[in-house]
Design a protein around this motif. Sequence first.
Motif, PDB file in Angstrom:
ATOM      1  N   CYS A  99     -77.020  93.040  13.739  1.00  7.62           N
ATOM      2  CA  CYS A  99     -78.107  92.330  14.426  1.00  7.62           C
ATOM      3  C   CYS A  99     -79.279  93.244  14.772  1.00  7.62           C
ATOM      4  CB  CYS A  99     -77.581  91.677  15.699  1.00  7.62           C
ATOM      5  SG  CYS A  99     -76.293  90.454  15.417  1.00  7.62           S
ATOM      6  N   GLU A 100     -79.244  94.469  14.310  1.00  2.00           N
ATOM      7  CA  GLU A 100     -80.298  95.443  14.634  1.00  2.00           C
ATOM      8  C   GLU A 100     -81.684  94.921  14.273  1.00  2.00           C
ATOM      9  OE1 GLU A 100     -81.659  98.623  16.491  1.00  2.00           O
ATOM     10  OE2 GLU A 100     -79.498  98.302  16.308  1.00  2.00           O
ATOM     11  N   TYR A 101     -81.787  94.129  13.229  1.00  3.35           N
ATOM     12  CA  TYR A 101     -83.094  93.591  12.814  1.00  3.35           C
ATOM     13  C   TYR A 101     -83.745  92.759  13.917  1.00  3.35           C
ATOM     14  CZ  TYR A 101     -81.139  88.912  12.013  1.00  3.35           C
ATOM     15  OH  TYR A 101     -80.567  87.680  12.173  1.00  3.35           O
ATOM     16  N   ARG A 102     -82.948  92.203  14.812  1.00  2.32           N
ATOM     17  CA  ARG A 102     -83.489  91.384  15.896  1.00  2.32           C
ATOM     18  C   ARG A 102     -84.277  92.228  16.897  1.00  2.32           C
ATOM     19  NH1 ARG A 102     -83.454  86.011  14.631  1.00  2.32           N
ATOM     20  NH2 ARG A 102     -81.392  85.090  14.689  1.00  2.32           N
ATOM     21  N   HIS A 104     -86.530  94.250  16.502  1.00  2.00           N
ATOM     22  CA  HIS A 104     -87.945  94.398  16.146  1.00  2.00           C
ATOM     23  C   HIS A 104     -88.653  93.048  15.993  1.00  2.00           C
ATOM     24  CE1 HIS A 104     -86.933  98.553  15.663  1.00  2.00           C
ATOM     25  NE2 HIS A 104     -85.966  98.210  14.838  1.00  2.00           N
ATOM     26  N   GLN A 105     -87.947  91.964  16.282  1.00  3.92           N
ATOM     27  CA  GLN A 105     -88.568  90.643  16.188  1.00  3.92           C
ATOM     28  C   GLN A 105     -89.129  90.244  17.547  1.00  3.92           C
ATOM     29  OE1 GLN A 105     -85.409  88.087  14.770  1.00  3.92           O
ATOM     30  NE2 GLN A 105     -86.048  88.375  12.647  1.00  3.92           N
TER      31      GLN A 105
END
Length: 127
Positions: A99-102, A104-105
């Motif tokens: 979930c690391e991409y979250r 930067h959202q």
Amino acid sequence: MIDKVLLPIVITALMTGCVTQKKLVLNGDFHQLGFYNGISGSEKLSSDTLATITQKYDSTMVFDYDSYQKGYLQGLDQYCSLEHLFKLGEQGKVNWGVCEYRRHQEGLYVTKWQQGFERYGTMEPRF
């Protein structure tokens, strides 16, 4: 609301063995295979790994990696929900894993994790 209803159904189906990797590959349902991998929080399969799995079950089958990736992203978006990130923070986890991409959202993802992490900091140690 749909996420709260859909997730238990998917988890139950996976746990009861109704949906297997082999069955999905043999049916050519690579989108659904990706979805199940994403919603379970698993790492995305590489193209080579998916090719190997496909060949294992059916040497004549041609896999559809684009479909797998689209399904994976849909499942992952449901897995990486606000509630899940809150729980990661509440458990004191700094690494968000898949979930690391979250992080930067835009939106409430970082805020919810921070709320959980603050709660973790105020909890009494368990012995």
